[in-house]
Design an enzyme around this catalytic site. Structure first.
Site, short mmCIF file in Angstrom:
data_model
loop_
_atom_site.label_atom_id
_atom_site.label_comp_id
_atom_site.label_asym_id
_atom_site.label_seq_id
_atom_site.Cartn_x
_atom_site.Cartn_y
_atom_site.Cartn_z
CG ASP A 94 -1.03 2.76 6.62
OD1 ASP A 94 -1.76 3.76 6.97
OD2 ASP A 94 -0.98 2.75 5.34
CE LYS A 96 -3.63 5.83 4.60
NZ LYS A 96 -3.04 4.58 4.41
CG ASP A 99 -16.37 6.72 12.88
OD1 ASP A 99 -16.94 7.75 13.52
OD2 ASP A 99 -16.86 5.87 12.36
P1 BMP Z 1 3.56 1.43 -2.92
O1 BMP Z 1 4.79 1.70 -2.43
O2 BMP Z 1 3.03 0.08 -3.39
O3 BMP Z 1 2.65 2.32 -3.74
O4 BMP Z 1 2.61 1.52 -1.53
C1 BMP Z 1 2.53 2.49 -0.57
C2 BMP Z 1 1.93 2.13 0.72
O5 BMP Z 1 1.66 3.43 1.63
C3 BMP Z 1 0.41 1.52 0.90
O6 BMP Z 1 0.27 0.43 1.71
C4 BMP Z 1 -0.34 2.70 1.03
O7 BMP Z 1 -1.62 2.57 1.79
C5 BMP Z 1 0.44 3.60 1.94
N1 BMP Z 1 0.10 5.13 1.81
C6 BMP Z 1 0.33 5.73 0.56
O8 BMP Z 1 0.67 5.25 -0.39
N2 BMP Z 1 0.06 7.21 0.44
C7 BMP Z 1 -0.18 7.89 1.76
O9 BMP Z 1 -0.47 9.06 1.51
C8 BMP Z 1 -0.49 7.34 2.93
C9 BMP Z 1 -0.23 5.74 2.99
O10 BMP Z 1 -0.52 5.00 4.16
#
Ligand code: BMP
EC number: 4.1.1.23
Length: 271
Positions: A94, A96, A99
């Site tokens: 992931d 993201k 650039d």
């Molecule tokens: P969690 O379920 O613990 O909140 O984690 C969500 C994961 O998804 C994290 O790794 C975060 O970087 C990623 N993420 C997100 O939460 N929302 C987005 O819109 C895009 C993501 O990649």
């Protein structure tokens, strides 16, 4: 008018998907009966490996944030690759990317992490324009990798909405050899009159809580898969945030079942 991909099985969709990575993913989802991806956002190599091995049977995609790992080395990714083979899941870094094409090309191929050498899927913000896809594609396509564009985000106040999101879809449609879908909250593009099938992977999924203190917002697997028509639920703390390994396993099965039941309901196969 062609039937919406929304009501087709993952296997049916695999048959008409031209991207090798998307095809493999759709096939293994039906085979393993899972549309669960877990984000293993922990910072020690040994913990990632241990948790990945526990989660293997329950997931279709293992999501990483490789730059939060304190003791990173290439042995970690070699081990993850072996676990991916053992348990049949794909790896999604992931990253993201955000650039210009020339910069992301280096970030994807080289540096410390050499992401393209081990990650089946990665993602990018469309904000720099189409050059970002072109740059990543030059590295990823020869390796049979695939890209997701961030069309929407789960966090409060996200600017990725409205026209920005619609333009993201158009960008994806012009690059279907490499872009297999989106990180998003809704199935925005699937009007049944186009042959392009995009995968929607959705973070911000939680069964116990509604969010965190830093803007994260959670919805249930049912809301994501049935109401919003997305394909894969991404769960982080809801799974790995358990008190011990036994509970991690229990939670993984709970989310797997919730996601799978929602999918069966969507395609009309629930009894
Ligand atoms: P969690 O379920 O613990 O909140 O984690 C969500 C994961 O998804 C994290 O790794 C975060 O970087 C990623 N993420 C997100 O939460 N929302 C987005 O819109 C895009 C993501 O990649």
């Amino acid at each position: 008018m062609a039937p919406s991909f929304l009501t087709q099985t993952y296997t049916e969709r695999a048959k008409v998907n031209n991207n090798a990575c998307a095809k493999k993913l759709l096939e293994l989802m039906d085979k393993k009966k899972t549309n669960l991806s877990v984000a293993i956002d922990v910072t020690k190599k040994a913990d990632i490996i241990r948790i990945a091995d526990i989660l293997g049977p329950y997931i279709c995609v293992l999501k990483t944030h490789i730059d939060i790992v304190e003791d990173f080395d290439m042995e970690l990714v070699e081990t993850l690759k072996k676990l991916a083979e053992k348990h049949e899941f794909l790896i999604f870094e992931d990253r993201k990317f955000a650039d210009i094409g020339n910069t992301v090309k280096h970030q994807y191929e080289g540096g410390v992490y050499k992401i393209a050498s081990w990650s089946d899927i990665t993602n990018a913000h469309p904000i720099p324009g189409e050059g970002i896809i072109k740059g990543l594609k030059e590295v990823g396509l020869p390796l049979n990798r695939a890209l997701l564009l961030l069309a929407e985000m789960s966090s409060k106040g996200s600017l990725a909405k409205g026209q920005y999101t619609l333009d993201t879809i158009e960008m994806a449609k012009r690059n279907t050899d490499f872009v297999i879908g989106f990180i998003g909250q809704n199935r925005i593009y699937d009007n049944g009159d186009d042959s392009q099938d995009f995968l929607y992977l959705t973070p911000g999924v939680g069964l116990e809580t509604k969010g965190d203190s830093l803007g994260q917002q959670y919805r249930t697997p049912h809301q994501v898969i049935v109401e919003s028509g997305c394909d894969i639920i991404i769960v982080g703390r809801g799974v790995y945030g358990a008190k011990d390994d036994a509970e991690i396993k229990e939670r993984a099965e709970k989310y797997r079942k919730a996601g799978w039941d929602a999918y069966l309901e969507r395609i009309g196969q629930n009894q």
